[in-house]
Design a protein around this motif. Structure first.
Motif, PDB file in Angstrom:
ATOM      1  N   LYS A 137       0.824  -1.216   0.000  1.00 41.70           N
ATOM      2  CA  LYS A 137       0.000   0.000   0.000  1.00 41.70           C
ATOM      3  C   LYS A 137       0.857   1.265   0.000  1.00 41.70           C
ATOM      4  O   LYS A 137       0.572   2.209  -0.752  1.00 41.70           O
ATOM      5  N   HIS A 138       1.894   1.303   0.828  1.00 42.58           N
ATOM      6  CA  HIS A 138       2.651   2.547   1.001  1.00 42.58           C
ATOM      7  C   HIS A 138       3.931   2.586   0.172  1.00 42.58           C
ATOM      8  O   HIS A 138       4.290   3.635  -0.362  1.00 42.58           O
TER       9      HIS A 138
ATOM     10  N   TYR B 202       2.256   1.189  -4.000  1.00 39.50           N
ATOM     11  CA  TYR B 202       1.067   1.756  -4.635  1.00 39.50           C
ATOM     12  C   TYR B 202       0.893   3.257  -4.410  1.00 39.50           C
ATOM     13  O   TYR B 202       0.103   3.880  -5.117  1.00 39.50           O
ATOM     14  N   ASN B 203       1.571   3.854  -3.454  1.00 39.84           N
ATOM     15  CA  ASN B 203       1.316   5.266  -3.145  1.00 39.84           C
ATOM     16  C   ASN B 203       1.539   6.134  -4.377  1.00 39.84           C
ATOM     17  O   ASN B 203       2.599   6.079  -4.991  1.00 39.84           O
TER      18      ASN B 203
ATOM     19  N   ILE C 285      -4.592   2.054  -6.322  1.00 39.90           N
ATOM     20  CA  ILE C 285      -5.647   1.495  -5.465  1.00 39.90           C
ATOM     21  C   ILE C 285      -7.014   2.021  -5.883  1.00 39.90           C
ATOM     22  O   ILE C 285      -8.001   1.280  -5.907  1.00 39.90           O
TER      23      ILE C 285
ATOM     24  N   ILE D  68      -5.426  -2.609   2.561  1.00 39.16           N
ATOM     25  CA  ILE D  68      -5.200  -1.878   1.306  1.00 39.16           C
ATOM     26  C   ILE D  68      -6.405  -1.031   0.921  1.00 39.16           C
ATOM     27  O   ILE D  68      -6.271   0.135   0.544  1.00 39.16           O
ATOM     28  N   THR D  69      -7.613  -1.588   1.000  1.00 41.76           N
ATOM     29  CA  THR D  69      -8.793  -0.844   0.516  1.00 41.76           C
ATOM     30  C   THR D  69      -9.846  -0.618   1.591  1.00 41.76           C
ATOM     31  O   THR D  69     -10.853   0.047   1.304  1.00 41.76           O
TER      32      THR D  69
END
Length: 311
Positions: free
Chosen positions: A143-144, A147-148, A169, A252-253
């Motif tokens: 996530k960080h 995907y950021n 995301i 994540i979501t």
């Protein structure tokens, strides 16, 4: 003059007395396991029985006095509610896509590690590492760190080559969850398939080469049929765990953007809507599905052991 002979007396079998000392010895051997058995029953089975009982009640934690028995009403609502049915569909799509992608990538990596090359042990250790990471930590990493959209590694690489800067995301939420799970579960599939590759008959492979078979023919007609049981085992064990995945979806979501699977919906029903009966019914359905998959997995494991013993 005839002589008669008396019939021979039948042998009588005295009742065999039970071997009391051996039985006592067997129970004495099992006695140390009794606390673990009691602990397992208290920790796993009693909560499940309580969940099963609660699933038959219309029970909202905010209105405890309005609790009433509804029979299979909660199960009917789970199977007919559009949101819950969508979460079931999301669970199936997530599980199938992750298992298939992990198996294909795991097979490629296993074929690579089945060859001898310098540094194979180090490469094998590095490839196993994602499976050893805590699931929540792996989801936070994707996530960080990856995907950021502002400081993520993926957008950094795209910026370097002049490409677009997507919000991974927001634009592809389910794919983002699937990629993180594929990354984590590919090493598990790789280990199972590598064990299958290393149990092949070297004489059979050598005989096929002497007869003029190429690498693709050996893979198609010898390796792949041999790996069938191992592929089934990997698919079933992976399905058991991924169908219950909660960490990646939550981290994540947060279950948004159409990524809420059945375990996350159970969490929402229980902790946010406080619908204890509905959440329990959904949880029981998840357990029943996992038991069905686990039954097939155990049958595959038993057949693998029988094949190994018969060699």
């Amino acid at each position: 003059m005839t002589t008669t002979t008396a019939p021979a007396p039948r042998a009588t079998h005295a009742p065999v007395a039970p071997n009391t000392p051996s039985k006592l010895r067997a129970w004495a051997t099992r006695a140390p396991l009794l606390p673990a058995l009691v602990f397992m029953v208290v920790v796993t089975q009693l909560p499940f029985v309580a969940t099963l009982v609660i699933s038959f009640f219309d029970w909202n934690a905010l209105y405890p006095d309005a609790r009433e028995f509804t029979g299979l009403g909660n199960y009917s609502e789970v199977l007919t509610d559009p949101d819950l049915r969508k979460s079931v569909l999301t669970t199936i799509v997530l599980t199938v896509s992750v298992v298939v992608a992990s198996l294909v990538l795991g097979l490629c990596l296993a074929l690579l590690l089945d060859r001898r090359f310098k540094g194979r042990g180090l490469v094998r250790t590095l490839l196993i590492a994602p499976f050893l990471i805590v699931p929540v930590a792996a989801a936070l990493l994707w996530k960080h760190v990856l995907y950021n959209p502002e400081y993520g590694l993926l957008n950094g690489l795209l910026h370097y080559v002049g490409g677009p800067q997507p919000d991974w995301i927001s634009n592809t939420p389910l794919l983002a969850v699937e990629l993180s799970l594929v990354w984590q579960w590919t090493p598990f599939m790789m280990l199972i398939l590598l064990a299958g590759l290393q149990s092949r008959s070297a004489e059979q492979i050598e005989a096929a080469r002497v007869d003029g078979a190429g690498p693709w023919q050996i893979f198609r007609h010898l390796t792949l049929p041999h790996l069938r049981r191992y592929l089934e085992l990997g698919a079933l064990l992976g399905s058991i765990y991924i169908v219950q995945n909660f960490d990646a979806v939550f981290t994540i979501t947060s279950g948004g953007l159409g990524t809420a699977n059945l375990p996350y919906t159970v969490y929402q029903s229980f902790y946010q809507a406080h619908e204890n009966g509905l959440a329990s019914a959904a949880g029981v359905l998840v357990v029943i599905g996992s038991i069905i998959i686990a039954t097939f997995a155990l049958r595959v494991v038993s057949s693998l052991f029988r094949e190994e013993v018969s060699r």
